[in-house]
Design a protein around this motif. Structure first.
Motif, PDB file in Angstrom:
ATOM      1  N   HIS A 608       0.831  -1.205   0.000  1.00  0.00           N
ATOM      2  CA  HIS A 608       0.000   0.000   0.000  1.00  0.00           C
ATOM      3  C   HIS A 608       0.863   1.252   0.000  1.00  0.00           C
ATOM      4  O   HIS A 608       2.067   1.207   0.205  1.00  0.00           O
ATOM      5  CB  HIS A 608      -0.915  -0.023   1.246  1.00  0.00           C
ATOM      6  CG  HIS A 608      -2.100   0.878   1.105  1.00  0.00           C
ATOM      7  ND1 HIS A 608      -3.225   0.539   0.389  1.00  0.00           N
ATOM      8  CD2 HIS A 608      -2.350   2.119   1.588  1.00  0.00           C
ATOM      9  CE1 HIS A 608      -4.080   1.523   0.441  1.00  0.00           C
ATOM     10  NE2 HIS A 608      -3.560   2.511   1.169  1.00  0.00           N
ATOM     11  N   ASN A 609       0.215   2.392  -0.276  1.00  0.00           N
ATOM     12  CA  ASN A 609       0.921   3.661  -0.279  1.00  0.00           C
ATOM     13  C   ASN A 609       1.409   3.979   1.139  1.00  0.00           C
ATOM     14  O   ASN A 609       0.671   3.777   2.107  1.00  0.00           O
ATOM     15  CB  ASN A 609      -0.016   4.783  -0.715  1.00  0.00           C
ATOM     16  CG  ASN A 609      -0.688   4.514  -2.044  1.00  0.00           C
ATOM     17  OD1 ASN A 609      -1.454   3.541  -2.136  1.00  0.00           O
ATOM     18  ND2 ASN A 609      -0.418   5.311  -3.033  1.00  0.00           N
ATOM     19  N   ASP A 658      -4.520   5.278  -3.276  1.00  0.00           N
ATOM     20  CA  ASP A 658      -3.946   5.929  -4.486  1.00  0.00           C
ATOM     21  C   ASP A 658      -4.947   6.841  -5.184  1.00  0.00           C
ATOM     22  O   ASP A 658      -4.606   7.565  -6.101  1.00  0.00           O
ATOM     23  CB  ASP A 658      -3.364   4.898  -5.467  1.00  0.00           C
ATOM     24  CG  ASP A 658      -4.394   3.863  -5.897  1.00  0.00           C
ATOM     25  OD1 ASP A 658      -5.588   4.008  -5.519  1.00  0.00           O
ATOM     26  OD2 ASP A 658      -4.028   2.916  -6.630  1.00  0.00           O
ATOM     27  N   GLU A 662      -2.998   9.659  -7.056  1.00  0.00           N
ATOM     28  CA  GLU A 662      -3.110   9.453  -8.520  1.00  0.00           C
ATOM     29  C   GLU A 662      -4.342  10.150  -9.117  1.00  0.00           C
ATOM     30  O   GLU A 662      -4.749   9.849 -10.242  1.00  0.00           O
ATOM     31  CB  GLU A 662      -3.118   7.954  -8.823  1.00  0.00           C
ATOM     32  CG  GLU A 662      -1.745   7.336  -8.540  1.00  0.00           C
ATOM     33  CD  GLU A 662      -1.755   5.812  -8.566  1.00  0.00           C
ATOM     34  OE1 GLU A 662      -2.780   5.234  -8.973  1.00  0.00           O
ATOM     35  OE2 GLU A 662      -0.741   5.205  -8.177  1.00  0.00           O
ATOM     36  N   LEU A 664      -6.409  12.496 -11.145  1.00  0.00           N
ATOM     37  CA  LEU A 664      -6.010  13.088 -12.444  1.00  0.00           C
ATOM     38  C   LEU A 664      -6.749  14.391 -12.695  1.00  0.00           C
ATOM     39  O   LEU A 664      -7.935  14.538 -12.350  1.00  0.00           O
ATOM     40  CB  LEU A 664      -6.338  12.127 -13.589  1.00  0.00           C
ATOM     41  CG  LEU A 664      -5.534  10.820 -13.620  1.00  0.00           C
ATOM     42  CD1 LEU A 664      -6.068   9.929 -14.757  1.00  0.00           C
ATOM     43  CD2 LEU A 664      -4.049  11.112 -13.827  1.00  0.00           C
ATOM     44  N   GLU A 670      -1.115  13.470 -12.583  1.00  0.00           N
ATOM     45  CA  GLU A 670      -1.438  12.934 -11.258  1.00  0.00           C
ATOM     46  C   GLU A 670      -1.180  13.997 -10.172  1.00  0.00           C
ATOM     47  O   GLU A 670      -0.368  14.899 -10.345  1.00  0.00           O
ATOM     48  CB  GLU A 670      -0.586  11.687 -10.982  1.00  0.00           C
ATOM     49  CG  GLU A 670      -0.937  10.525 -11.915  1.00  0.00           C
ATOM     50  CD  GLU A 670      -0.088   9.288 -11.637  1.00  0.00           C
ATOM     51  OE1 GLU A 670       0.699   9.326 -10.660  1.00  0.00           O
ATOM     52  OE2 GLU A 670      -0.211   8.307 -12.380  1.00  0.00           O
TER      53      GLU A 670
END
Lengths: 724, 98
Positions: A608-609, A658, A662, A664, A670
């Motif tokens: 995971h992040n 994310d 991430e 957009l 991102e």
């Protein structure tokens, strides 16, 4: 201009018909015209050729006739002259006989006009200048008295011509002149004499005497006008006679009235303007039935061969040469045809002249007649042509009328089913899908109607289908909503209000059900477990996998943590998730357990992040150091490494998926971890959690702008306030 | 996303261009299902891959699992951004990255 089909069809058929009619008419008119013109020019040519032929023929025939006429007249005149010549020959022989045999005759005393009157048809004698000069010898007297016997021949001979002024006479070598005249205009009066005529007349000096002597044969001499004979000219014939020794003893002669000949010449002339003439050996005109400058009579001894008009001179030459012929000549400036024939016995030539215009007029007449015939033919042809044209126009008009009627009918009949069709279609369009078009024309329109019927059925099926599909979709959407609702429902929302710890989490789902979830629960009174996870993929399967993952993690944490530690909990959960995971679903998980008394935080990061850790003492955010354990789900039996840190009072941990880093924007850029950490360092991390999460969410939204949210956005914050 | 394949004997190179996300991953998955028959040497060329999502990772996983049975698989020209994801999720340890 907008026309309906019927009108267009009508116009089309009409146009086609009219065009072909026009083409046909044009063609036939052209053909007729060509024929007419051909006929016309043929007729004209024929006319001209015929007229020319006729003209030539007529001219030829006229010339032929003229030639024959000239010949016959020449023969006639020659015959007449032949009679005169015979008379002269008889007279000559008789005189020769008398002169050769004077002893056989008794002397006869003739009338002496000096002493006695001379009456009609009486023979007299003058003695001439020689005897007047020399005197009359007895020998001569006797000789003359013997000659007097000729009276017996002269007088009967003269009686033959007694109707006309004429005479028969003899000139002797002595210069005596014996004559028997007739003067029918005054038959009972004596012939008047001048003294010179009686005393000085010498026959030997006269042309007729000289001619006969020089020819030594009968000879005709030229005409001369005699004062007493009026307009008629006379001509004569003379011949010598001989004595015993064959010497010329004198000349006999006669003056003949030429009325017969003249009449015959006059009669010969063709047409009012024609005339005839006789030409002698010297090219001089002897007779002419008309006065003419070029053809003047012989008094002036004018030789026509010397005429400056070459055609006339040439013709005169041929005449003198004794030829036959017909030639064009110009006389007194006018064109003539001259036809001439010779009189061989005397070497003269007879000619008749006809004005060219008379001949041409005759030919022209026939030519005109011919042309008139052709004209008549042409105009008949023209009338026929007009009639045929008129007839053709009538027929064309009738056909056009028929065509119009027929095409009108045809187009109306063609269009009728279209009307039926359009009415039916209108009814269908108004919603009556059970309407069936019944058109049986056997053509494209029936086909169209069949297609419409098929379309109606299709439309009906489609609408039924659509209803079904819509219902199905509705059901799925409902199910999804339900799933989404379940997902949402599974996320704990009752955040504990405690003094030692603050908790707050938000999850903004994407349009489609995402796989994010968060969780927190107390394992026991002092241990708080927190989880943030992200299931691979989206939709219902992701949601289901999420539910499983959350449940499994929760179950194992509750049952295993205090005995085996967090790493074993994660490993066990992994093994459980791997079972029957053919679809290779996986989930990234950050899980941590906080000891609320010591502040010790044990955590495992499975793919995971890395979370953000805020140290209150330093007032600074950093990414938490995380081991890179593999994600849960795909591979069983793998070990997981757990890590630990200790929270001080006021420290804060920020978990996320994310969907944050991430996120957009419209340019597909991102949000990125760097921006997250920078923002968190710039914002007030001591603010209450509600405000903090709102601020972070605000920065992400600022980045995203108008772009559509592509993934679930989950944020989870925990602040440790310590055990008091 | 665009996919370019180059088959050289039993070696297949698949070049993935653009973003491999939840929307495009099923396409690659479908492609691989048929393309991997008889392939012993599979290479993913990520030189022009800008982004990989978890759905994309799952496709790589499926491929890796299959290639474990019939040969080998490697990733080449992996960009920094993608490498970060692979690293973070532990995929980097699991797969051969050249």
């Amino acid at each position: 201009m907008k026309w309906n089909i019927q009108k267009r069809l009508l116009v089309l058929v009409l146009a086609a018909g009219i065009l072909s009619f026009l083409a046909m008419s044009g063609l036939s008119f052209y053909g007729m015209n060509v024929t007419r013109n051909e006929m016309k020019s043929l007729g004209e040519e024929l006319g001209k050729a015929g007229a020319n032929f006729t003209e030539t023929l007529v001219t030829y025939q006229i010339k032929q006739t003229l030639g024959e006429l000239a010949e016959s007249r020449a023969d006639f005149i020659e015959q007449k002259l032949g009679f005169i010549r015979s008379d002269i020959e008889i007279l000559s022989r008789t005189m020769t006989k008398i002169a050769s045999n004077p002893n056989d005759y008794k002397p006869i005393k003739l009338i002496n006009p000096q002493v006695e009157p001379v009456y009609n048809i009486q023979t007299y004698m003058t003695y001439g200048p020689d005897i007047k000069r020399d005197g009359l010898t007895p020998e001569v007297e006797r000789e003359l008295a013997i000659i007097g016997n000729i009276r017996l021949v002269l007088e009967p001979l003269e009686r033959l011509f007694s109707e006309y002024t004429s005479s028969v006479y003899i000139g002797t070598k002595h210069g005596c002149f014996i004559c028997c005249p007739s003067f029918p205009d005054k038959p009972n009066e004596p012939k008047p004499f001048t003294e010179s005529e009686i005393l000085d007349y010498d026959p030997r000096t006269r042309p007729w005497y000289k001619l006969a002597v020089s020819a030594n044969a009968p000879a005709f001499f030229d005409l001369y006008t005699h004062a007493n004979l009026g307009k008629y000219q006379r001509f004569g014939c003379s011949a010598p006679y001989y004595d015993r020794n064959g010497n010329i003893a004198g000349v006999v002669g006669m003056d003949v009235p030429n009325i017969d000949i003249y009449k015959s010449i006059d009669d010969t002339a063709v047409g009012a303007n024609g005339f005839s003439l006789v030409m002698n050996k010297n090219g001089e005109i002897i007779f002419a039935s008309r006065e003419s400058e070029d053809l003047r009579s012989n008094e002036n001894k004018y030789d026509v061969r010397t005429n400056p008009q070459k055609s006339l001179a040439d013709a005169a030459k041929k005449m003198v040469d004794g030829e036959n012929g017909i030639l064009p000549v110009i006389v007194d400036g006018e064109e003539y045809f001259i036809a001439f024939a010779p009189m061989k016995s005397i070497g003269w030539s007879f000619a008749t002249l006809t004005p060219r215009k008379d001949i041409v007029a005759a030919a022209e007449d026939s030519r005109k007649y011919f042309l008139a015939q052709i004209d008549g033919f042409t105009s008949r042809l023209q009338n026929e042509y007009l009639f045929v044209t008129f007839l053709a126009a009538l027929i064309v008009m009738a056909l056009l009328y028929l065509l119009f009627t027929a095409s009108n009918n045809l187009s109306r009949r063609l269009v009728r089913p279209i009307h039926v069709l359009s009415n039916g279609v209108r009814e269908i369009a108004q919603g009556n899908l059970d309407k069936k078009l019944d058109i049986r024309t056997g053509d494209e329109i029936e086909h169209l109607a069949t297609c419409f019927n098929a379309m109606t059925v299709e439309l009906k099926n489609y609408m039924a289908n659509l209803t079904k599909v819509t219902a199905e979709k509705e059901r799925i959407a409902t199910e999804l909503d339900v799933a989404s609702e379940i997902q949402r429902g599974m996320l704990p929302k009752d955040f504990p209000a405690r003094e030692d710890v603050e908790l707050l989490a938000t999850m903004t789902p994407a349009k489609e059900v995402g796989g994010d979830f968060y969780d927190f629960y107390f394992i026991d009174e002092t241990h708080l477990a927190i989880t943030v996870a992200d299931v691979s993929g989206k939709g219902i399967s992701a949601a289901l996998f999420m539910v499983i993952s959350k449940t499994v993690l929760n179950n194992f944490a509750m049952s295993m943590h205090n005995r085996d530690g967090l790493a074993e909990v994660v490993a066990a959960a992994n093994d459980k998730l791997c079972a029957n995971n053919d679809a290779m679903m996986f989930v990234t998980v950050f899980i941590g357990v906080l000891d609320l008394q010591s502040g010790e935080f044990v955590y495992v990061n499975a793919g995971h992040n890395p979370p953000v850790i805020y140290r209150a003492e330093e007032n600074r955010c950093d990414f938490l150091d995380v081991k890179k354990n593999f994600v849960l789900g795909p591979m069983d039996g793998i070990p997981f490494v757990e890590q630990r840190i200790t929270f001080q009072r006021g420290d804060l941990i920020f978990l996320y998926t994310d969907g944050v880093t991430e996120a957009l924007n419209v340019r597909d850029e991102e949000y990125l971890p760097e921006r997250l950490i920078n923002f968190m360092n710039s914002t007030d991390c001591r603010a209450d959690l509600q405000t903090l999460l709102k601020n972070v969410r605000g920065d992400v939204s600022k980045h995203v702008g108008d772009a559509e949210q592509s993934d679930d956005i989950t944020m989870f914050a925990l602040r440790f306030n310590g055990n008091k | 996303m665009e996919i370019q394949k180059e088959l050289n004997g039993n070696a297949l190179t698949i070049k993935v261009i653009g973003r491999l996300d939840a929307a495009s991953a099923p396409e690659l998955s479908k492609e691989l299902t048929s393309a991997l028959d008889g392939v012993t040497d599979l290479t993913f060329d990520f030189a022009e891959l800008k982004y990989i999502a978890s759905a994309g990772l799952r496709v790589l996983l499926v491929a890796q699992k299959r290639m474990n049975k019939q040969g080998s698989m490697k990733l080449v020209h992996v960009s920094e951004a993608v490498m970060e994801v692979l690293d973070m999720t532990g995929f980097a340890n699991l797969m051969t990255i050249a």
